[in-house]
Design an enzyme around this catalytic site. Structure first.
Site, PDB file in Angstrom:
ATOM      1  N   ASP A  31       0.821  -1.222   0.000  1.00  0.00           N
ATOM      2  CA  ASP A  31       0.000   0.000   0.000  1.00  0.00           C
ATOM      3  C   ASP A  31       0.849   1.264   0.000  1.00  0.00           C
ATOM      4  O   ASP A  31       0.662   2.161  -0.823  1.00  0.00           O
ATOM      5  CB  ASP A  31      -0.903   0.056   1.242  1.00  0.00           C
ATOM      6  CG  ASP A  31      -2.055  -0.931   1.163  1.00  0.00           C
ATOM      7  OD1 ASP A  31      -2.440  -1.315   0.043  1.00  0.00           O
ATOM      8  OD2 ASP A  31      -2.570  -1.321   2.232  1.00  0.00           O
ATOM      9  N   ARG A 112      -0.475   3.653  17.390  1.00  0.00           N
ATOM     10  CA  ARG A 112      -0.912   4.720  16.486  1.00  0.00           C
ATOM     11  C   ARG A 112      -0.692   6.135  17.021  1.00  0.00           C
ATOM     12  O   ARG A 112      -0.216   7.000  16.278  1.00  0.00           O
ATOM     13  CB  ARG A 112      -2.373   4.501  16.053  1.00  0.00           C
ATOM     14  CG  ARG A 112      -2.579   3.225  15.238  1.00  0.00           C
ATOM     15  CD  ARG A 112      -1.601   3.137  14.079  1.00  0.00           C
ATOM     16  NE  ARG A 112      -1.722   1.918  13.288  1.00  0.00           N
ATOM     17  CZ  ARG A 112      -0.869   0.897  13.337  1.00  0.00           C
ATOM     18  NH1 ARG A 112       0.160   0.926  14.166  1.00  0.00           N
ATOM     19  NH2 ARG A 112      -1.028  -0.169  12.575  1.00  0.00           N
ATOM     20  N   ASP A 141      -7.682   2.424  12.359  1.00  0.00           N
ATOM     21  CA  ASP A 141      -6.427   3.175  12.369  1.00  0.00           C
ATOM     22  C   ASP A 141      -6.579   4.594  11.831  1.00  0.00           C
ATOM     23  O   ASP A 141      -5.932   5.522  12.309  1.00  0.00           O
ATOM     24  CB  ASP A 141      -5.351   2.428  11.575  1.00  0.00           C
ATOM     25  CG  ASP A 141      -4.755   1.288  12.391  1.00  0.00           C
ATOM     26  OD1 ASP A 141      -4.917   1.300  13.621  1.00  0.00           O
ATOM     27  OD2 ASP A 141      -4.134   0.400  11.782  1.00  0.00           O
ATOM     28  N   SER A 193      -3.801  -9.353   5.930  1.00  0.00           N
ATOM     29  CA  SER A 193      -3.383  -8.006   6.312  1.00  0.00           C
ATOM     30  C   SER A 193      -2.784  -8.096   7.714  1.00  0.00           C
ATOM     31  O   SER A 193      -3.459  -8.466   8.671  1.00  0.00           O
ATOM     32  CB  SER A 193      -4.606  -7.092   6.277  1.00  0.00           C
ATOM     33  OG  SER A 193      -4.310  -5.903   6.951  1.00  0.00           O
TER      34      SER A 193
END
Ligand code: ARG
Length: 429
Positions: A31, A112, A141, A193
């Site tokens: 990505d 995060r 996220d 993922s």
């Protein structure tokens, strides 16, 4: 792929006409590699990449930074944030016994706010006005990263190309091939993922989405299948000071190394596999397979020690705050003032959480089998059967019971007046 400019919904989103220089949060995966190319082409701007080391096992950072430069980044920054992550994010979670949905030790959610904070710092330092990241429009996220950036620096703007480019996995691979972007593991579709760091690893997507099937064997990358774990149990002593794990088998270790060793030991014994159906902040339900060997050892040990040194009132009350702490973390509200309030409570509640636990690791389980603490609120002379005398008199029991049950007995009598039973009892008096 659509090239039409998207409408901005939120104030912190970048206006495509006004993007100057972009700081891209870069992992080196598909990505963000496609994104690095796509942003330059789409917006014609310079990109600086930021890669954050949070203890993802087996990463080749040199290769990741090299790839960023090859794909056109004017600079590729790597920050080793393992210590800060362990000290300021994982440790508070241990003190708060933080599990979301009963089983998820929050490693992604904890990372995060730190990643977003570092991105803000580096964007300012390098003169970027926009931060780009690889989050999708369906996940948690984006909430955590966008929200933290907008909180810490309202002047910065955000772009999340996955939310706008309308490419699926296959189109991304085709894009990568067309523009000669190297794809890790060849060009097959990556099976799951993955997100991982020091504190755990998660897998989502593909065959995991079939709730009617057990997780496929090839999901597990960290933890040995319990059936294949050693036949001999292993005892591990974990020392805590003020709620912080400080030693394994008597050897003092820095937190990062301690977590890494606990990960290794737990993984060998098949400890820390969690198959969780989870409620995302954004509404969707998702199934995650978590591999969290260190958390599966350290969190039950911490909780057990807390139970030993805290009063029943403290133990009962803290549970309620723990759920709230875990929720705020999961929801990305790291800078919400309530979070700091709860942390202050957690610190205070951990002031005497000092001692040593023995954890038995055996074929998928990690159970506390022994504990000791200078602050233990436990006295074997008081608790033991057949003991008399000392601080607690057996004769005190009935007096306590009479008063302790007073209101309940009265309520029962009042509410059952007239149905016979209690009237008769009163007559007997
Ligand atoms: N469900 C977890 C969370 O929202 C983990 C998500 C990890 N991401 C992934 N692509 N596997 O925090």
């Amino acid at each position: 792929m659509s090239e039409a400019p998207r409408a901005r919904i939120a104030g912190y989103q970048a206006d495509p006409e006004r993007i100057g220089r972009v700081l891209l949060l870069y992992s080196g995966g598909l990505d963000t590699s496609v994104m690095l190319h796509w942003i330059q082409r789409r917006y014609g701007v310079e990109i600086i990449t930021l890669t954050v080391d949070l203890g993802q096992p087996g990463e080749d950072w040199k290769a990741v930074l090299g790839k960023a430069r090859v794909l056109g980044a004017v600079d590729a920054i790597r920050i080793d944030a393992r210590e800060e992550f362990a000290r300021d994010y994982v440790l508070p979670a241990i003190r708060a016994n933080a599990l979301y949905g009963g089983g998820y030790p929050l490693f992604t959610a904890l990372a995060r706010p730190l990643i977003a904070k570092l991105a803000v710092e580096q964007a300012r330092r390098t003169g970027c006005d926009t931060i780009a990241h690889g989050c999708t429009g369906k996940g948690n996220d984006q909430v955590r990263i966008d929200g933290t950036i907008a909180t810490l620096d309202p002047g910065l703007k955000v772009i999340a190309p996955v939310r706008e480019w309308e490419m699926g996995r296959d189109e991304e691979i085709a894009y990568a091939r067309e523009h000669r972007i190297p794809v890790r593991g060849g060009s097959e579709r990556p099976p799951y993922s993955i997100d991982d760091n020091l504190w755990g690893r998660s897998s989502e997507g593909r065959s995991i989405e079939d709730l009617e099937q057990p997780p496929p064997e090839d999901v597990f990358n960290l933890v040995t299948r319990p059936e294949q774990a050693p036949d001999e149990p292993e005892l591990l002593r974990v020392g805590f000071e003020r709620g912080c794990p400080v030693s394994l088998d008597g050897e003092r270790l820095e937190l990062v190394e301690l977590i890494e060793r606990a990960t290794e030991l737990g993984a060998r014994h098949g400890v820390g596999i969690v198959d969780q159906l989870e409620d995302r902040i954004v509404g969707l339900k998702v199934r995650d397979i978590y591999e969290v060997p260190a958390a599966a050892i350290l969190m039950p040990a911490h909780r057990d020690l807390e139970r030993l040194v805290s009063t029943s009132h403290q133990n009962g009350f803290k549970r309620m705050l723990e759920d709230k702490w875990a929720y705020l973390c999961y929801a990305g509200l790291w800078h919400e003032p309530l979070h700091a309030d709860l942390d202050a409570y957690m610190d205070s509640a951990n002031a005497h959480v000092t001692g040593e636990l023995t954890v038995k690791l055996y074929k998928g389980s990690a159970s506390v089998v022994a504990r000791s603490s200078p602050y233990a609120l436990y006295d074997s002379a008081l608790a033991g059967f057949g003991e008399s005398g000392g601080e607690v008199s057996q004769q005190a029991g009935p007096g306590f019971i009479e008063l302790f049950t007073l209101q309940s007995r009265l309520a029962h009598r009042v509410r059952h007046r007239g149905d016979g039973v209690d009237d008769r009892r009163e007559e007997r008096r």
